[in-house]
Design a protein around this motif. Sequence first.
Motif, PDB file in Angstrom:
ATOM      1  N   ALA A 220       0.811  -1.219   0.000  1.00 26.60           N
ATOM      2  CA  ALA A 220       0.000   0.000   0.000  1.00 26.60           C
ATOM      3  C   ALA A 220       0.844   1.269   0.000  1.00 26.60           C
ATOM      4  CB  ALA A 220      -0.923   0.003   1.210  1.00 26.60           C
ATOM      5  N   HIS A 221       2.112   1.154   0.402  1.00 25.31           N
ATOM      6  CA  HIS A 221       2.965   2.347   0.545  1.00 25.31           C
ATOM      7  C   HIS A 221       4.331   2.130  -0.102  1.00 25.31           C
ATOM      8  CE1 HIS A 221       0.018   3.931   3.422  1.00 25.31           C
ATOM      9  NE2 HIS A 221       0.000   2.718   3.939  1.00 25.31           N
ATOM     10  N   ALA A 222       4.363   1.391  -1.187  1.00 21.80           N
ATOM     11  CA  ALA A 222       5.643   1.006  -1.793  1.00 21.80           C
ATOM     12  C   ALA A 222       6.474   2.203  -2.207  1.00 21.80           C
ATOM     13  CB  ALA A 222       5.395   0.090  -2.991  1.00 21.80           C
ATOM     14  N   ASP A 223       5.834   3.309  -2.558  1.00 24.71           N
ATOM     15  CA  ASP A 223       6.582   4.480  -2.988  1.00 24.71           C
ATOM     16  C   ASP A 223       7.295   5.171  -1.830  1.00 24.71           C
ATOM     17  OD1 ASP A 223       4.082   5.215  -1.922  1.00 24.71           O
ATOM     18  OD2 ASP A 223       4.130   7.145  -2.958  1.00 24.71           O
ATOM     19  N   ARG A 224       6.929   4.829  -0.592  1.00 17.90           N
ATOM     20  CA  ARG A 224       7.554   5.424   0.585  1.00 17.90           C
ATOM     21  C   ARG A 224       8.514   4.459   1.277  1.00 17.90           C
ATOM     22  NH1 ARG A 224       5.092  10.220   2.309  1.00 17.90           N
ATOM     23  NH2 ARG A 224       3.942  11.072   0.543  1.00 17.90           N
ATOM     24  N   VAL A 225       8.716   3.269   0.685  1.00 17.87           N
ATOM     25  CA  VAL A 225       9.552   2.239   1.302  1.00 17.87           C
ATOM     26  C   VAL A 225      10.729   1.928   0.384  1.00 17.87           C
ATOM     27  CG1 VAL A 225       9.634  -0.104   2.234  1.00 17.87           C
ATOM     28  CG2 VAL A 225       7.549   1.266   2.499  1.00 17.87           C
ATOM     29  N   ASP A 226      11.911   2.322   0.822  1.00 15.67           N
ATOM     30  CA  ASP A 226      13.139   1.964   0.093  1.00 15.67           C
ATOM     31  C   ASP A 226      13.370   0.463   0.173  1.00 15.67           C
ATOM     32  OD1 ASP A 226      15.857   1.836  -0.866  1.00 15.67           O
ATOM     33  OD2 ASP A 226      16.537   1.995   1.209  1.00 15.67           O
ATOM     34  N   GLY A 227      13.172  -0.091   1.367  1.00 13.42           N
ATOM     35  CA  GLY A 227      13.390  -1.514   1.549  1.00 13.42           C
ATOM     36  C   GLY A 227      12.944  -1.940   2.931  1.00 13.42           C
ATOM     37  N   VAL A 228      13.011  -3.242   3.157  1.00 14.97           N
ATOM     38  CA  VAL A 228      12.654  -3.804   4.453  1.00 14.97           C
ATOM     39  C   VAL A 228      13.838  -4.606   4.964  1.00 14.97           C
ATOM     40  CG1 VAL A 228      10.213  -3.864   3.859  1.00 14.97           C
ATOM     41  CG2 VAL A 228      11.610  -5.891   3.458  1.00 14.97           C
ATOM     42  N   LYS A 229      14.142  -4.423   6.234  1.00 20.10           N
ATOM     43  CA  LYS A 229      15.174  -5.229   6.886  1.00 20.10           C
ATOM     44  C   LYS A 229      14.474  -6.261   7.749  1.00 20.10           C
ATOM     45  CE  LYS A 229      18.532  -5.052  10.676  1.00 20.10           C
ATOM     46  NZ  LYS A 229      19.290  -6.245  10.346  1.00 20.10           N
ATOM     47  N   VAL A 230      14.770  -7.507   7.474  1.00 19.36           N
ATOM     48  CA  VAL A 230      14.094  -8.598   8.160  1.00 19.36           C
ATOM     49  C   VAL A 230      15.109  -9.380   8.976  1.00 19.36           C
ATOM     50  CG1 VAL A 230      12.641 -10.634   7.884  1.00 19.36           C
ATOM     51  CG2 VAL A 230      12.385  -8.708   6.333  1.00 19.36           C
ATOM     52  N   SER A 231      14.863  -9.474  10.284  1.00 19.69           N
ATOM     53  CA  SER A 231      15.788 -10.151  11.198  1.00 19.69           C
ATOM     54  C   SER A 231      15.048 -11.267  11.920  1.00 19.69           C
ATOM     55  CB  SER A 231      16.364  -9.154  12.212  1.00 19.69           C
ATOM     56  OG  SER A 231      17.023  -8.089  11.572  1.00 19.69           O
ATOM     57  N   LEU A 232      14.647 -12.279  11.165  1.00 17.72           N
ATOM     58  CA  LEU A 232      13.953 -13.422  11.749  1.00 17.72           C
ATOM     59  C   LEU A 232      14.822 -14.673  11.778  1.00 17.72           C
ATOM     60  CD1 LEU A 232      10.316 -13.155  10.314  1.00 17.72           C
ATOM     61  CD2 LEU A 232      11.302 -12.058  12.320  1.00 17.72           C
ATOM     62  N   LEU A 233      16.011 -14.615  11.194  1.00 18.90           N
ATOM     63  CA  LEU A 233      16.957 -15.739  11.177  1.00 18.90           C
ATOM     64  C   LEU A 233      16.357 -16.978  10.519  1.00 18.90           C
ATOM     65  CD1 LEU A 233      18.575 -15.345  14.714  1.00 18.90           C
ATOM     66  CD2 LEU A 233      19.317 -14.362  12.549  1.00 18.90           C
ATOM     67  N   SER A 234      15.581 -16.761   9.463  1.00 17.17           N
ATOM     68  CA  SER A 234      15.009 -17.855   8.685  1.00 17.17           C
ATOM     69  C   SER A 234      15.246 -17.573   7.210  1.00 17.17           C
ATOM     70  CB  SER A 234      13.503 -17.992   8.944  1.00 17.17           C
ATOM     71  OG  SER A 234      12.919 -18.880   7.998  1.00 17.17           O
ATOM     72  N   ALA A 235      16.172 -18.304   6.615  1.00 21.46           N
ATOM     73  CA  ALA A 235      16.476 -18.102   5.199  1.00 21.46           C
ATOM     74  C   ALA A 235      15.273 -18.449   4.328  1.00 21.46           C
ATOM     75  CB  ALA A 235      17.680 -18.954   4.800  1.00 21.46           C
ATOM     76  N   GLU A 236      14.521 -19.472   4.717  1.00 20.51           N
ATOM     77  CA  GLU A 236      13.350 -19.874   3.934  1.00 20.51           C
ATOM     78  C   GLU A 236      12.314 -18.759   3.923  1.00 20.51           C
ATOM     79  OE1 GLU A 236      10.111 -23.558   3.743  1.00 20.51           O
ATOM     80  OE2 GLU A 236      11.412 -23.323   5.496  1.00 20.51           O
ATOM     81  N   HIS A 237      12.060 -18.165   5.073  1.00 23.89           N
ATOM     82  CA  HIS A 237      11.084 -17.074   5.135  1.00 23.89           C
ATOM     83  C   HIS A 237      11.555 -15.885   4.331  1.00 23.89           C
ATOM     84  CE1 HIS A 237       9.358 -13.375   6.927  1.00 23.89           C
ATOM     85  NE2 HIS A 237       8.252 -14.079   6.913  1.00 23.89           N
TER      86      HIS A 237
END
Length: 388
Positions: A220-237
Motif C-alpha cells: 500500500a505504501h511502496a513508494d515510501r519504502v526503500d526496503g525492508v530489513k528482516v531479522s527473523l533468522l530464517s532463510a526460507e522465510h
Amino acid sequence: MTPTDRVDIPLADGGWEGVVLNEHRAWVEHPQPFTSRVAFAAAHVVADPRGENVPGAPAVVDWDATLGFRRHLFRYGFGVAEAMDTAQRNMGLDWPAVQELVRRSAEQAQDLGARIASGAGTDHRADLRTVADVREAYLDQVGFVESTGSQVIVMASRQLAAAATGPDDYLKVYADLLGQVREPVILHWLGEAFDPQLRGYWGSPVVAEATATFLELVAAHADRVDGVKVSLLSAEHETALRAALPAGVRLYTGDDFNYPDLIRGDGSHHSDALLGAFAAIAPAASAALAALDRGDLATYDAEMAPTLPLSRHVFETPTWHYKTGIAFLAWLCGHQPGFTMVGGLQSARSVVHLGRLFALANDARLLPDPALAAHRMRLWLESAGAAR
C-alpha cells in the motif's frame, strides 16, 4: 613456534585449546559503494572507559573511537546503519545519547560522502499507553532523524507491541508514519530472537499471518519504502518474502546466520544487506562483495565462507547479547581502547564464549594486528582468572 605465537583459550570442559596465530592479511580497502548490492553495517557504540557505564546509568560514549569505527566501515565500502539494536538501543543507549550519536554520525557521513540510515523508534518515552501515544512518539523520532539529513529506519517498537490489539493497529500507525516521511524509509522487522518483547509483531505470533500484514502495508505504501530489513533468522522465510515484495522495494537481510547465500541470490532474487555481522567482518565482507561486483562467484564464496562460523558464534543464543562479541572483537582489533560497554553489557558473554570468538576471528584472518590481539586476549584472560 614460540609461546608468543599461541594463545591458550579455556574450554567449557576444563581443558584448553592452543590457538596458533595466523599471519596478518593485508585486506584491500574499498572506499566506494558496491555496485551489485546495497550494503549497510550496523555499528556499535564505544563506551568511555572512564564513564559510569553501569546498568541503569546514562550512557557515556567515547565519541572519538565511536566515529573512528564508522570511518573504518566507510573505508570498506559500507554505509552505516546508525543507532540500531547493535548500538544497544533498549539495552543501555538512552535517548540523549542516541540523539548525539545520530547528529555526529550523520554529519561525518555527509562530510565524507558516505551513506547513513538511522533508527527511529519510540524508546524515548516511558509513558506510552495507547496506540495514539506510540504514533506520536514515532513521529518525534522520525522528525529528529530527518532533521540530521540521515535516511530513516523505522524500528520495531516494544511499546506498539504492548499497546496494539491486532494487525489493524500496526497498519494504522505505520500508514500514518509513511504518509508523513520526506523520503523513502527502511522498515525493520526485528524478530523475538533479538528481542523477546517483540513477539507477535504485526499482530500475530504466527509468522505467516504477520507476514501477510507486513506485505499488505508495504504494497500500500511502496513508494515510501526503500526496503525492508528482516531479522527473523530464517532463510526460507526471507527467500519467500523478497519474492513477494513490490518491484523496487529491497530486502535488506538481517540474517546473521545465512547472509552469504541470501546476498548471493538464487538466480531470480537476491537480498541486499543491513547486518550487525558486517561490523565484525567488514574487510572480508568487502572483499566478497567486490568479487560479486566483478561477477566472480567463486571468490565471493571463498571470502564469505570463513566469516560464517564467526558470525554464527557471535549471534548464538541468547542472540540479543551479540553486541558483547562485536565490542570485544573491536577491542581485539585495536578499534577502541578498552573492552567496556554502556549499561555494563561487557558481562553478557562468558570467558569461554569470548575465547572461542578470538579463535574464530583468527581463523578468518580478521585480526589486523595478531600480536596486539593476542596480547589483549591474554590480558583479559588473566584479569578473568582464566589464563593458563
